[in-house]
Design a protein around this motif. Structure first.
Motif, PDB file in Angstrom:
ATOM      1  N   GLY A  43      13.353   8.688  19.379  1.00 44.73           N
ATOM      2  CA  GLY A  43      14.170   7.883  18.487  1.00 44.73           C
ATOM      3  C   GLY A  43      15.574   7.733  19.038  1.00 44.73           C
ATOM      4  O   GLY A  43      16.024   8.534  19.863  1.00 44.73           O
ATOM      5  N   LEU A  44      16.273   6.687  18.563  1.00 44.12           N
ATOM      6  CA  LEU A  44      17.637   6.418  19.029  1.00 44.12           C
ATOM      7  C   LEU A  44      18.499   6.070  17.825  1.00 44.12           C
ATOM      8  O   LEU A  44      18.170   5.150  17.064  1.00 44.12           O
ATOM      9  CB  LEU A  44      17.637   5.263  20.032  1.00 44.12           C
ATOM     10  CG  LEU A  44      19.001   4.800  20.566  1.00 44.12           C
ATOM     11  CD1 LEU A  44      19.704   5.931  21.311  1.00 44.12           C
ATOM     12  CD2 LEU A  44      18.838   3.580  21.465  1.00 44.12           C
ATOM     13  N   GLU A  45      19.613   6.810  17.655  1.00 46.50           N
ATOM     14  CA  GLU A  45      20.520   6.563  16.542  1.00 46.50           C
ATOM     15  C   GLU A  45      21.933   6.315  17.066  1.00 46.50           C
ATOM     16  O   GLU A  45      22.498   7.159  17.759  1.00 46.50           O
ATOM     17  CB  GLU A  45      20.553   7.763  15.578  1.00 46.50           C
ATOM     18  CG  GLU A  45      19.242   8.030  14.873  1.00 46.50           C
ATOM     19  CD  GLU A  45      19.344   9.191  13.897  1.00 46.50           C
ATOM     20  OE1 GLU A  45      20.474   9.708  13.700  1.00 46.50           O
ATOM     21  OE2 GLU A  45      18.308   9.587  13.351  1.00 46.50           O
ATOM     22  N   LEU A  46      22.490   5.169  16.724  1.00 44.99           N
ATOM     23  CA  LEU A  46      23.900   4.878  16.959  1.00 44.99           C
ATOM     24  C   LEU A  46      24.554   4.901  15.579  1.00 44.99           C
ATOM     25  O   LEU A  46      24.492   3.911  14.842  1.00 44.99           O
ATOM     26  CB  LEU A  46      24.086   3.522  17.629  1.00 44.99           C
ATOM     27  CG  LEU A  46      23.923   3.438  19.160  1.00 44.99           C
ATOM     28  CD1 LEU A  46      22.541   3.912  19.598  1.00 44.99           C
ATOM     29  CD2 LEU A  46      24.168   2.018  19.648  1.00 44.99           C
ATOM     30  N   ASN A  47      25.120   6.040  15.218  1.00 46.61           N
ATOM     31  CA  ASN A  47      25.601   6.230  13.848  1.00 46.61           C
ATOM     32  C   ASN A  47      26.839   5.391  13.542  1.00 46.61           C
ATOM     33  O   ASN A  47      27.523   4.897  14.431  1.00 46.61           O
ATOM     34  CB  ASN A  47      25.880   7.707  13.589  1.00 46.61           C
ATOM     35  CG  ASN A  47      24.600   8.507  13.428  1.00 46.61           C
ATOM     36  OD1 ASN A  47      23.513   7.940  13.300  1.00 46.61           O
ATOM     37  ND2 ASN A  47      24.692   9.828  13.456  1.00 46.61           N
TER      38      ASN A  47
ATOM     39  N   SER B  73      10.068   7.391  15.705  1.00 40.68           N
ATOM     40  CA  SER B  73      11.301   7.585  14.934  1.00 40.68           C
ATOM     41  C   SER B  73      12.166   6.334  14.920  1.00 40.68           C
ATOM     42  O   SER B  73      13.073   6.213  14.098  1.00 40.68           O
ATOM     43  CB  SER B  73      12.098   8.771  15.496  1.00 40.68           C
ATOM     44  OG  SER B  73      11.387   9.977  15.311  1.00 40.68           O
ATOM     45  N   GLY B  74      11.907   5.405  15.814  1.00 40.88           N
ATOM     46  CA  GLY B  74      12.551   4.105  15.784  1.00 40.88           C
ATOM     47  C   GLY B  74      13.986   4.107  16.260  1.00 40.88           C
ATOM     48  O   GLY B  74      14.492   5.066  16.842  1.00 40.88           O
ATOM     49  N   MET B  75      14.668   3.010  15.960  1.00 39.84           N
ATOM     50  CA  MET B  75      16.038   2.792  16.424  1.00 39.84           C
ATOM     51  C   MET B  75      16.900   2.347  15.260  1.00 39.84           C
ATOM     52  O   MET B  75      16.522   1.446  14.504  1.00 39.84           O
ATOM     53  CB  MET B  75      16.047   1.735  17.535  1.00 39.84           C
ATOM     54  CG  MET B  75      17.426   1.379  18.065  1.00 39.84           C
ATOM     55  SD  MET B  75      17.305   0.223  19.484  1.00 39.84           S
ATOM     56  CE  MET B  75      19.037  -0.068  19.836  1.00 39.84           C
ATOM     57  N   THR B  76      18.083   2.981  15.109  1.00 38.10           N
ATOM     58  CA  THR B  76      19.033   2.578  14.080  1.00 38.10           C
ATOM     59  C   THR B  76      20.394   2.352  14.725  1.00 38.10           C
ATOM     60  O   THR B  76      20.804   3.087  15.613  1.00 38.10           O
ATOM     61  CB  THR B  76      19.163   3.633  12.967  1.00 38.10           C
ATOM     62  OG1 THR B  76      19.632   4.870  13.538  1.00 38.10           O
ATOM     63  CG2 THR B  76      17.829   3.887  12.288  1.00 38.10           C
ATOM     64  N   VAL B  77      21.084   1.317  14.245  1.00 33.73           N
ATOM     65  CA  VAL B  77      22.412   0.981  14.748  1.00 33.73           C
ATOM     66  C   VAL B  77      23.329   0.785  13.553  1.00 33.73           C
ATOM     67  O   VAL B  77      23.072  -0.086  12.709  1.00 33.73           O
ATOM     68  CB  VAL B  77      22.393  -0.298  15.609  1.00 33.73           C
ATOM     69  CG1 VAL B  77      23.804  -0.632  16.105  1.00 33.73           C
ATOM     70  CG2 VAL B  77      21.435  -0.154  16.784  1.00 33.73           C
TER      71      VAL B  77
ATOM     72  N   VAL C 146      12.596  -3.276  26.157  1.00 31.79           N
ATOM     73  CA  VAL C 146      12.824  -2.247  25.142  1.00 31.79           C
ATOM     74  C   VAL C 146      11.591  -2.246  24.246  1.00 31.79           C
ATOM     75  O   VAL C 146      11.294  -3.251  23.580  1.00 31.79           O
ATOM     76  CB  VAL C 146      14.088  -2.524  24.306  1.00 31.79           C
ATOM     77  CG1 VAL C 146      14.248  -1.466  23.225  1.00 31.79           C
ATOM     78  CG2 VAL C 146      15.328  -2.579  25.185  1.00 31.79           C
ATOM     79  N   ALA C 147      10.851  -1.144  24.245  1.00 27.71           N
ATOM     80  CA  ALA C 147       9.620  -1.031  23.469  1.00 27.71           C
ATOM     81  C   ALA C 147       9.802   0.036  22.401  1.00 27.71           C
ATOM     82  O   ALA C 147      10.046   1.205  22.713  1.00 27.71           O
ATOM     83  CB  ALA C 147       8.442  -0.672  24.374  1.00 27.71           C
ATOM     84  N   ASN C 148       9.677  -0.361  21.148  1.00 26.32           N
ATOM     85  CA  ASN C 148       9.938   0.519  20.005  1.00 26.32           C
ATOM     86  C   ASN C 148       8.651   0.686  19.202  1.00 26.32           C
ATOM     87  O   ASN C 148       8.152  -0.280  18.620  1.00 26.32           O
ATOM     88  CB  ASN C 148      11.052  -0.092  19.156  1.00 26.32           C
ATOM     89  CG  ASN C 148      11.468   0.776  17.987  1.00 26.32           C
ATOM     90  OD1 ASN C 148      10.878   1.824  17.734  1.00 26.32           O
ATOM     91  ND2 ASN C 148      12.472   0.342  17.246  1.00 26.32           N
ATOM     92  N   SER C 149       8.142   1.902  19.152  1.00 30.42           N
ATOM     93  CA  SER C 149       6.916   2.168  18.387  1.00 30.42           C
ATOM     94  C   SER C 149       7.191   2.397  16.905  1.00 30.42           C
ATOM     95  O   SER C 149       6.256   2.590  16.125  1.00 30.42           O
ATOM     96  CB  SER C 149       6.194   3.391  18.962  1.00 30.42           C
ATOM     97  OG  SER C 149       5.791   3.158  20.291  1.00 30.42           O
ATOM     98  N   GLY C 150       8.451   2.383  16.528  1.00 26.59           N
ATOM     99  CA  GLY C 150       8.832   2.538  15.130  1.00 26.59           C
ATOM    100  C   GLY C 150       9.489   1.285  14.608  1.00 26.59           C
ATOM    101  O   GLY C 150       9.174   0.172  15.028  1.00 26.59           O
ATOM    102  N   SER C 151      10.443   1.453  13.677  1.00 27.56           N
ATOM    103  CA  SER C 151      11.166   0.337  13.085  1.00 27.56           C
ATOM    104  C   SER C 151      12.553   0.206  13.695  1.00 27.56           C
ATOM    105  O   SER C 151      13.053   1.122  14.364  1.00 27.56           O
ATOM    106  CB  SER C 151      11.282   0.520  11.567  1.00 27.56           C
ATOM    107  OG  SER C 151      10.019   0.402  10.942  1.00 27.56           O
ATOM    108  N   TYR C 152      13.184  -0.928  13.441  1.00 30.73           N
ATOM    109  CA  TYR C 152      14.554  -1.183  13.893  1.00 30.73           C
ATOM    110  C   TYR C 152      15.403  -1.492  12.672  1.00 30.73           C
ATOM    111  O   TYR C 152      15.093  -2.415  11.902  1.00 30.73           O
ATOM    112  CB  TYR C 152      14.595  -2.352  14.871  1.00 30.73           C
ATOM    113  CG  TYR C 152      16.011  -2.723  15.301  1.00 30.73           C
ATOM    114  CD1 TYR C 152      16.625  -2.070  16.359  1.00 30.73           C
ATOM    115  CD2 TYR C 152      16.729  -3.705  14.627  1.00 30.73           C
ATOM    116  CE1 TYR C 152      17.918  -2.395  16.744  1.00 30.73           C
ATOM    117  CE2 TYR C 152      18.017  -4.033  15.001  1.00 30.73           C
ATOM    118  CZ  TYR C 152      18.611  -3.380  16.064  1.00 30.73           C
ATOM    119  OH  TYR C 152      19.888  -3.688  16.429  1.00 30.73           O
ATOM    120  N   THR C 153      16.493  -0.723  12.490  1.00 28.87           N
ATOM    121  CA  THR C 153      17.388  -0.924  11.347  1.00 28.87           C
ATOM    122  C   THR C 153      18.820  -0.999  11.845  1.00 28.87           C
ATOM    123  O   THR C 153      19.295  -0.085  12.520  1.00 28.87           O
ATOM    124  CB  THR C 153      17.256   0.226  10.332  1.00 28.87           C
ATOM    125  OG1 THR C 153      15.892   0.326   9.907  1.00 28.87           O
ATOM    126  CG2 THR C 153      18.142  -0.024   9.123  1.00 28.87           C
TER     127      THR C 153
END
Length: 372
Positions: free
Chosen positions: A88-92, A111-115, A127-134
């Motif tokens: 997962g990737l989080e840019l808080n 776990s997806g990606m959040t920005v 960029v391949a994301n097996s979760g959601s993007y928020t």
């Protein structure tokens, strides 16, 4: 006795492997603590900590790790110089730096990606994301390759965000195995080029439910390989500059009750399904346009082809042109002749009025010219 020992050894080995797997799963916080020459490098251990604002020197993130950029990451930029795989990737929301993809591909797990803030600068790799993007803030731009996700996509502007920007000049791919949401809220700056659906959920579990503020505008093409683009649930208008293709698959479908404006080739293959219950399809290319609807019906159809001369033909193929509403020809030529097809419309046909010719001047008597 031998069997008991073997079982004990096997059990111990399993416990060891499981413990090792659990130990590998961790959070990695960007702290940018390396020497000046390597401070921006993703691949340097000095830039990673096990806790927010902690000491650098932890292992570089791996497939089981959640990567976090937060307020204690400071404004130190991070540059990816290799292919990476993370969970997962989080840019808080309090982060102020930039994450640069470069030429390396990014694989993100479930776990997806959040920005929430900062900047994500994409590159020319996938960029391949097996979760959601928020996304609720920040800037995401430079995505020139494929940006795929198996979950839903949500881009909004949070109350505390100065801006929320998403720019994709490559191809956005929805490739889940269940229904996915495609949501873009108000006050978001958005750019989408190509959109591809490859959802393999099947049946009633392959909808891409679209809710984009204003309209869904694609500067490229729409391709539906598998799955249903649902424009009806939220009465969503669609504009595409480079055509629409529905693959030759029973799982490829598009449903709409709103306006669709399209340039480029439109191809609905034999096994695909096009469901249009309302709205007007406007064909507005600036050159000849090929349209194969496989004999499936539209509601209203408007031609506004500005090619002019011999470059404004809209040639129908694949079956008769069926319209539940009306046909309006503003500009261009509707070519039903090339493929000898019938036209059936339930609400009439409107053609432009020919230009009025100026009236000839009327003769008026002139007084005689005096002479001497």
């Amino acid at each position: 006795m031998f069997l008991r020992i073997a079982s004990s050894v096997s059990l111990a080995a399993l416990l060891f492997v499981s413990s090792a797997d659990i130990a590998l799963a961790a959070s990695r916080y960007w702290v940018g603590g390396g020497e000046a020459a390597v401070r921006n490098q993703w691949e340097n251990t000095a830039n990673w900590a096990a806790t927010s604002g902690g000491a650098g020197g932890e292992t570089i993130p791996v497939a089981a790790d959640l990567v976090i950029f937060d307020k204690l990451s400071g404004g130190v930029n991070a540059q990816i110089r290799s292919n990476i795989t993370i969970t997962g990737l989080e840019l808080n929301s309090a982060w102020t730096g930039s994450l640069l993809q470069g030429t390396g591909s990014i694989a993100i797990g479930t776990s997806g990606m959040t920005v929430g803030s900062g900047r994500f600068i994409g590159g020319n790799a996938a960029v391949a994301n097996s979760g959601s993007y928020t996304q609720t803030g920040g800037v995401v731009t430079g995505l020139m390759n494929t940006f795929s996700l198996s979950g839903s996509l949500s881009i909004t502007k949070g109350a505390g965000s100065v801006y929320s920007t998403f720019t994709n000049t490559g191809t956005l791919i929805f490739n889940g195995n269940a229904d996915q949401n495609f949501t873009v809220g108000a006050n978001v700056t958005k750019t989408f080029k190509n959109l591809t659906l490859n959802n393999v959920g099947g049946g009633t579990s392959d909808d891409i439910v679209t809710n984009v503020n204003g309209e869904l505008f694609l500067s490229g093409a729409l391709t539906i390989t598998s799955g249903n683009l649902d424009l009806s649930t939220n009465d969503m208008a669609l504009v595409t500059d480079r055509g629409i293709t529905l693959a030759d698959s029973a799982n490829a479908s598009l449903t709409t009750d709103s306006n669709v404006t399209a340039s480029g080739t439109i191809l609905v293959n034999d096994a695909a399904t096009l469901t249009v219950t309302a709205g007007t399809w406007t064909l507005n290319d600036d050159s000849d346009q090929a349209v194969d609807l496989d004999g499936q019906a539209l509601f209203n159809l408007t031609l506004n082809n500005v090619g002019g001369g011999t470059s404004d033909d809209v040639t129908i193929a694949g079956g008769p042109l069926l319209l539940s509403g009306a046909l309006t020809v503003t500009l261009g030529n509707l070519d039903m002749t090339s493929n000898s097809l019938a036209l059936i419309t339930e609400r009439g046909i409107l053609l432009p009025m020919p230009p009025r010719q100026p009236s000839p001047p009327t003769a008026t008597s002139q007084p005689p010219v005096p002479f001497s």
